[in-house]
Design a protein around this motif. Structure first.
Motif, PDB file in Angstrom:
ATOM      1  N   LYS A 110       1.178  -1.293   0.084  1.00 18.33           N
ATOM      2  CA  LYS A 110       0.125  -0.360  -0.088  1.00 18.33           C
ATOM      3  C   LYS A 110       1.126   1.034   0.142  1.00 18.33           C
ATOM      4  CE  LYS A 110      -3.897   0.158   2.704  1.00 18.33           C
ATOM      5  NZ  LYS A 110      -4.087   0.668   3.938  1.00 18.33           N
ATOM      6  N   PRO A 111       0.559   1.873  -1.107  1.00 19.95           N
ATOM      7  CA  PRO A 111       1.042   3.324  -0.643  1.00 19.95           C
ATOM      8  C   PRO A 111       1.240   3.829   0.783  1.00 19.95           C
ATOM      9  CG  PRO A 111      -0.420   3.627  -2.041  1.00 19.95           C
ATOM     10  CD  PRO A 111      -0.793   2.151  -1.576  1.00 19.95           C
ATOM     11  N   ASN A 112       2.528   4.175   1.560  1.00 21.12           N
ATOM     12  CA  ASN A 112       2.963   5.235   2.453  1.00 21.12           C
ATOM     13  C   ASN A 112       3.586   5.869   2.920  1.00 21.12           C
ATOM     14  OD1 ASN A 112       4.570   3.273   1.933  1.00 21.12           O
ATOM     15  ND2 ASN A 112       5.150   1.911   3.725  1.00 21.12           N
ATOM     16  N   PRO A 113       3.374   6.805   1.810  1.00 22.10           N
ATOM     17  CA  PRO A 113       4.181   8.613   2.471  1.00 22.10           C
ATOM     18  C   PRO A 113       3.776   8.299   3.436  1.00 22.10           C
ATOM     19  CG  PRO A 113       1.313   9.088   0.830  1.00 22.10           C
ATOM     20  CD  PRO A 113       2.214   7.196   1.782  1.00 22.10           C
ATOM     21  N   PHE A 114       4.823   9.726   3.832  1.00 24.81           N
ATOM     22  CA  PHE A 114       5.170  10.346   4.825  1.00 24.81           C
ATOM     23  C   PHE A 114       4.086  11.097   5.293  1.00 24.81           C
ATOM     24  CE2 PHE A 114       9.328   8.734   4.715  1.00 24.81           C
ATOM     25  CZ  PHE A 114       9.367   7.353   5.830  1.00 24.81           C
ATOM     26  N   PRO A 115       3.025  11.815   6.732  1.00 22.94           N
ATOM     27  CA  PRO A 115       2.134  12.909   6.892  1.00 22.94           C
ATOM     28  C   PRO A 115       3.039  13.889   6.565  1.00 22.94           C
ATOM     29  CG  PRO A 115       2.461  11.794   8.477  1.00 22.94           C
ATOM     30  CD  PRO A 115       3.272  10.781   7.459  1.00 22.94           C
ATOM     31  N   LYS A 116       4.048  14.769   5.378  1.00 25.10           N
ATOM     32  CA  LYS A 116       4.872  15.846   5.229  1.00 25.10           C
ATOM     33  C   LYS A 116       4.590  15.738   3.893  1.00 25.10           C
ATOM     34  CE  LYS A 116       8.239  14.039   8.633  1.00 25.10           C
ATOM     35  NZ  LYS A 116       8.874  14.460   9.277  1.00 25.10           N
ATOM     36  N   SER A 117       5.167  16.670   2.806  1.00 26.48           N
ATOM     37  CA  SER A 117       5.206  17.372   1.935  1.00 26.48           C
ATOM     38  C   SER A 117       5.870  16.763   1.128  1.00 26.48           C
ATOM     39  CB  SER A 117       5.415  19.414   1.609  1.00 26.48           C
ATOM     40  OG  SER A 117       7.151  18.627   2.414  1.00 26.48           O
ATOM     41  N   ILE A 118       5.297  17.210  -0.363  1.00 28.19           N
ATOM     42  CA  ILE A 118       5.972  16.304  -1.221  1.00 28.19           C
ATOM     43  C   ILE A 118       7.754  16.383  -0.919  1.00 28.19           C
ATOM     44  CG2 ILE A 118       6.077  15.864  -3.978  1.00 28.19           C
ATOM     45  CD1 ILE A 118       3.409  16.639  -4.292  1.00 28.19           C
ATOM     46  N   TYR A 119       8.168  17.030  -1.268  1.00 32.99           N
ATOM     47  CA  TYR A 119       9.379  17.610  -0.940  1.00 32.99           C
ATOM     48  C   TYR A 119      10.138  16.967  -0.068  1.00 32.99           C
ATOM     49  CZ  TYR A 119      13.847  19.802  -1.035  1.00 32.99           C
ATOM     50  OH  TYR A 119      15.371  20.349  -1.185  1.00 32.99           O
ATOM     51  N   ASP A 120       9.807  16.746   1.326  1.00 36.50           N
ATOM     52  CA  ASP A 120       9.815  16.126   2.205  1.00 36.50           C
ATOM     53  C   ASP A 120      10.621  14.978   2.161  1.00 36.50           C
ATOM     54  OD1 ASP A 120      10.957  18.456   3.980  1.00 36.50           O
ATOM     55  OD2 ASP A 120       9.164  18.913   5.075  1.00 36.50           O
ATOM     56  N   ASN A 121       8.896  13.729   1.348  1.00 30.01           N
ATOM     57  CA  ASN A 121       8.965  12.759   1.568  1.00 30.01           C
ATOM     58  C   ASN A 121      10.293  12.148   0.386  1.00 30.01           C
ATOM     59  OD1 ASN A 121       6.714  11.016   2.383  1.00 30.01           O
ATOM     60  ND2 ASN A 121       5.539  12.423   2.241  1.00 30.01           N
ATOM     61  N   ALA A 162      -2.032  14.603  -0.516  1.00 33.91           N
ATOM     62  CA  ALA A 162      -3.489  15.250  -1.617  1.00 33.91           C
ATOM     63  C   ALA A 162      -3.087  15.069  -3.315  1.00 33.91           C
ATOM     64  CB  ALA A 162      -2.893  16.927  -1.826  1.00 33.91           C
ATOM     65  N   LEU A 163      -1.663  12.882  -3.033  1.00 36.47           N
ATOM     66  CA  LEU A 163      -1.728  13.178  -3.967  1.00 36.47           C
ATOM     67  C   LEU A 163      -2.394  12.047  -4.419  1.00 36.47           C
ATOM     68  CD1 LEU A 163       2.123  12.812  -4.478  1.00 36.47           C
ATOM     69  CD2 LEU A 163       0.607  14.311  -5.255  1.00 36.47           C
ATOM     70  N   SER A 164      -3.336  11.013  -5.101  1.00 37.84           N
ATOM     71  CA  SER A 164      -3.977   9.841  -5.839  1.00 37.84           C
ATOM     72  C   SER A 164      -3.219   9.292  -5.088  1.00 37.84           C
ATOM     73  CB  SER A 164      -4.217  10.290  -7.272  1.00 37.84           C
ATOM     74  OG  SER A 164      -3.282   9.855  -7.958  1.00 37.84           O
ATOM     75  N   GLY A 165      -3.833   7.854  -5.255  1.00 39.37           N
ATOM     76  CA  GLY A 165      -2.846   6.371  -4.914  1.00 39.37           C
ATOM     77  C   GLY A 165      -1.518   6.374  -5.796  1.00 39.37           C
ATOM     78  N   GLY A 166      -2.108   6.571  -6.866  1.00 38.62           N
ATOM     79  CA  GLY A 166      -1.301   5.406  -8.320  1.00 38.62           C
ATOM     80  C   GLY A 166      -0.154   7.130  -7.905  1.00 38.62           C
ATOM     81  N   GLN A 167       0.084   8.334  -7.842  1.00 39.09           N
ATOM     82  CA  GLN A 167       0.845   9.294  -7.919  1.00 39.09           C
ATOM     83  C   GLN A 167       1.493   8.488  -5.784  1.00 39.09           C
ATOM     84  OE1 GLN A 167      -1.719  12.860  -7.703  1.00 39.09           O
ATOM     85  NE2 GLN A 167      -1.304  13.389  -9.835  1.00 39.09           N
ATOM     86  N   GLN A 168       0.651   8.300  -5.324  1.00 37.48           N
ATOM     87  CA  GLN A 168       1.695   8.354  -4.377  1.00 37.48           C
ATOM     88  C   GLN A 168       2.629   7.139  -4.543  1.00 37.48           C
ATOM     89  OE1 GLN A 168      -1.438   7.262  -0.242  1.00 37.48           O
ATOM     90  NE2 GLN A 168      -1.648  10.158  -0.976  1.00 37.48           N
ATOM     91  N   GLN A 169       2.322   6.297  -4.619  1.00 33.11           N
ATOM     92  CA  GLN A 169       3.148   4.758  -4.971  1.00 33.11           C
ATOM     93  C   GLN A 169       4.223   5.166  -5.612  1.00 33.11           C
ATOM     94  OE1 GLN A 169       3.507   2.580  -2.561  1.00 33.11           O
ATOM     95  NE2 GLN A 169       2.717   0.881  -3.725  1.00 33.11           N
ATOM     96  N   ARG A 170       4.050   6.316  -6.798  1.00 31.67           N
ATOM     97  CA  ARG A 170       5.307   6.671  -7.219  1.00 31.67           C
ATOM     98  C   ARG A 170       6.435   7.857  -6.664  1.00 31.67           C
ATOM     99  NH1 ARG A 170       3.184   9.741 -12.136  1.00 31.67           N
ATOM    100  NH2 ARG A 170       1.246   8.595 -11.468  1.00 31.67           N
ATOM    101  N   LEU A 171       5.382   8.781  -5.678  1.00 35.80           N
ATOM    102  CA  LEU A 171       6.459   8.909  -4.940  1.00 35.80           C
ATOM    103  C   LEU A 171       7.389   8.440  -3.634  1.00 35.80           C
ATOM    104  CD1 LEU A 171       6.798  12.323  -3.907  1.00 35.80           C
ATOM    105  CD2 LEU A 171       4.723  11.639  -2.149  1.00 35.80           C
ATOM    106  N   CYS A 172       6.435   6.781  -3.431  1.00 29.95           N
ATOM    107  CA  CYS A 172       7.307   5.761  -2.887  1.00 29.95           C
ATOM    108  C   CYS A 172       8.671   5.501  -3.476  1.00 29.95           C
ATOM    109  CB  CYS A 172       6.240   5.071  -2.146  1.00 29.95           C
ATOM    110  SG  CYS A 172       4.774   5.429  -0.999  1.00 29.95           S
ATOM    111  N   ILE A 173       7.798   4.917  -4.666  1.00 33.14           N
ATOM    112  CA  ILE A 173       8.766   4.969  -5.648  1.00 33.14           C
ATOM    113  C   ILE A 173      10.569   5.523  -5.560  1.00 33.14           C
ATOM    114  CG2 ILE A 173      10.133   4.168  -7.865  1.00 33.14           C
ATOM    115  CD1 ILE A 173       7.507   2.792  -7.648  1.00 33.14           C
ATOM    116  N   ALA A 174      10.177   7.160  -5.751  1.00 28.95           N
ATOM    117  CA  ALA A 174      11.224   7.845  -6.659  1.00 28.95           C
ATOM    118  C   ALA A 174      11.751   8.278  -4.370  1.00 28.95           C
ATOM    119  CB  ALA A 174      10.046   9.924  -6.300  1.00 28.95           C
TER     120      ALA A 174
END
Lengths: 266, 295
Positions: A110-121, A162-174
């Motif tokens: 499951k996408p698990n970004p931190f509760p922070k900004s895209i940059y901080d993630n 605020a990102l969609s699920g798919g974007q969150q997962q790509r953020l997790c990859i980034a």
């Protein structure tokens, strides 16, 4: 025992590589009394996509978590055997699991970004690892590699939630790529996503293998067939068959493999 | 009753009426139970404000206790309570949070940890007077701190410690394990995972638990009597070694006097104490909202 582990593994591991990214030898994982992974030998060549497939509970996620010592988080888990990465056994007592995870990154189900900004993630990994260079450039580069930059470059300081699920997962990859790993482990990275988002992740995996070695666990056999170079089929904790994806799906040697990939069980 | 029917044989109208009635009765009972608390608060506020609100003015807040009721005020008690509260917070917060982090993130899951956990839960239920006796033996006598603010604050810290530890543990446990895994997966050390991810996410819960525990502490009388808070003091503390009194003790002191005027003073003291409590609860809400917005 019905099949001796020695004969099973000697049949299963046909793949050899003089300079593999990862090599498991006699790898077993126990949860208390239960043995989840049984004496697995597996060679993962560099810059390939290796898919681990098999029915639920076959030990594929557990095996994946051996490769960056994530099983250390589970206090009841015990690992025997070895995993060699660049000539070092990851389970050598002198090896620090924190170091291992810098070199071998992981993307979760499951996408698990931190509760922070895209940059901080994206910057979290480099920051905790003491990165000294140009962080902005590294964040941009990582987001570009994960094919997310175009969509987020004007809102880097918005919450990742605020990102969609798919974007969150790509953020997790980034976020994983920002630590500059050599190997990326993916545990069913698209199973919580819709078909379009899944397709984007698959395209991304295809691009990433130019530079990274990827081991991916998937429930979706079409996905394994589409994206992987090599496929390992696990069943009840054993490695049943491992070989080029084409062979596994069209001409498997083992009856159990054929039954599984043609959808007769699992 | 419902034009659709149930499709089940024997589901009679009488049955339908009965189960609807049961639902309504249950809801009314629950609402009545809620009202008990609300009514009690309204009666209390009405009674106290009626008696004491008129007596609360700047003179009341800035005068010391006196044998003449028209000149008496709560200055010493208010300052004493604030001193005790601040010191208790300073001592108990870091210790409790550190203990909660240890128990949740570091301690092995074995029988010793479970035993410690059980002990903490039991400590939370120990009567406050027992902490007073402990404070008298250990801080006042044992460490020779005498009947001072620091003795009182240390005693109250022991009292609130288990409550804050348990609240903090719950807040830490509520942080999803996927966040920990993500951070570990990026090569963060345990300390980095805790300090960068777990603690910030748990902070609203920890702060709320802490302030609620401190609200209880500010109303405590018994343990402070044991460690030597005195009823009559005509100066404000200048340091942690000074003697002190606190609001509940001052109120008790006034209530126990026969003259009518002192009863009014007691009511006024209660108004001040309630104001202090409501301020703390408001602070808890503000802090929680603030942390949540940052996420």
């Amino acid at each position: 025992m019905a099949t001796s582990p020695a004969s099973a593994t000697s049949q299963a591991s046909e793949i050899t590589d003089p300079n593999p990214a990862l090599e498991a030898r006699g790898l077993s994982v126990f949860y208390g009394e239960k043995q989840a992974v049984k004496e697995i030998d597996l060679v993962i060549p560099a810059r390939k996509v290796v898919a681990l497939i098999g029915p639920s509970g076959c030990g594929k996620s557990t095996l994946l978590r051996c490769f960056n010592r994530m099983n250390d988080m589970v206090s009841a888990a015990r690992v025997t055997g070895s995993v060699t990465f660049r000539g070092t056994d990851l389970y050598d007592p002198a090896v620090d699991p924190v170091e291992v995870r810098r070199k071998i990154g992981m993307v979760f189900q499951k996408p698990n970004p931190f509760p922070k900004s895209i940059y901080d993630n994206t910057a979290f990994g480099p920051r905790v690892n003491g990165f000294q260079g140009d962080l902005d450039a590294l964040v941009e580069d990582s987001l570009k590699r994960a094919a997310l930059w175009e969509e987020v470059h004007d809102r880097l300081y918005d919450s990742a939630y605020a990102l969609s699920g798919g974007q969150q997962q790509r953020l997790c990859i980034a976020r994983t790529l920002a630590v500059k790993p050599e190997v990326v482990l993916m545990d069913e990275p698209a199973s919580a996503l819709d078909p379009i988002a899944t397709q984007r992740i698959e395209e991304l995996i295809h691009e990433l293998k130019q530079e990274y070695t990827i081991v991916i666990v998937t429930h979706n056999m079409q996905q394994a067939a589409r994206i992987s170079d090599l496929t390992a089929f696990l069943y009840m904790g054993e490695l049943v068959e491992y070989g080029p994806t084409d062979t596994i799906f069209t001409n498997p040697r083992e009856e159990r493999t054929e039954a599984y990939v043609t959808g007769r069980f699992g | 009753m419902s034009g659709l029917g149930t499709g089940l044989e024997g589901a009679s109208r009488a049955f339908e009426r009965r189960r609807r009635l049961k639902g309504v009765v249950f809801a009314v009972l629950c609402a009545a139970a809620t009202l008990v608390g609300v009514v009690a608060l309204v009666v209390l506020l009405n009674d106290v404000l009626g008696d004491g609100a008129g007596r609360v003015d700047f003179d009341f807040l800035s005068s010391f206790a006196s044998r003449f009721p028209e000149r008496a005020g709560v200055k010493a008690a208010l300052f004493g309570s604030i001193w005790i509260l601040a010191l208790t917070a300073l001592i108990s917060f870091p210790v409790s949070v550190a203990a909660a982090i240890y128990l949740e993130e570091y301690a092995p899951r074995n029988s010793l940890t479970r035993l410690i956990q059980l002990n903490i839960a039991n400590l939370a239920g120990v009567p406050s007077i027992v902490y007073g006796i402990l404070g008298l033996a250990v801080f006042v006598r044992g460490l020779g701190l005498d009947r001072s603010i620091i003795s009182g604050a240390l005693t109250l810290s022991l009292l609130v410690l288990p409550v804050i530890i348990i609240a903090s543990q719950e807040a830490i446990r509520a942080v999803p394990s996927s966040i920990r895994e993500a951070a570990y997966g990026l090569g963060a050390t345990r300390w980095q995972v805790v300090s960068h991810q777990v603690l910030p996410m748990a902070m609203p819960g920890i702060l709320t638990g802490t302030i609620l525990a401190l609200s209880r502490a500010v109303g405590e009388t018994a343990p402070l009597i044991m460690v030597g808070a005195v009823g009559f003091i005509a100066f404000t503390p200048r340091g942690i070694g000074d003697q002190f009194t606190v609001l509940p003790l001052q109120i008790y002191n006034w209530v126990s006097r026969p003259r009518e005027e002192f009863q009014v003073l007691a009511a006024a003291g209660i108004v001040v104490l309630l104001a202090l409590l409501l301020t703390m609860n408001a602070l808890a809400i503000v802090l929680r909202n603030r942390y949540q917005r940052h996420q």
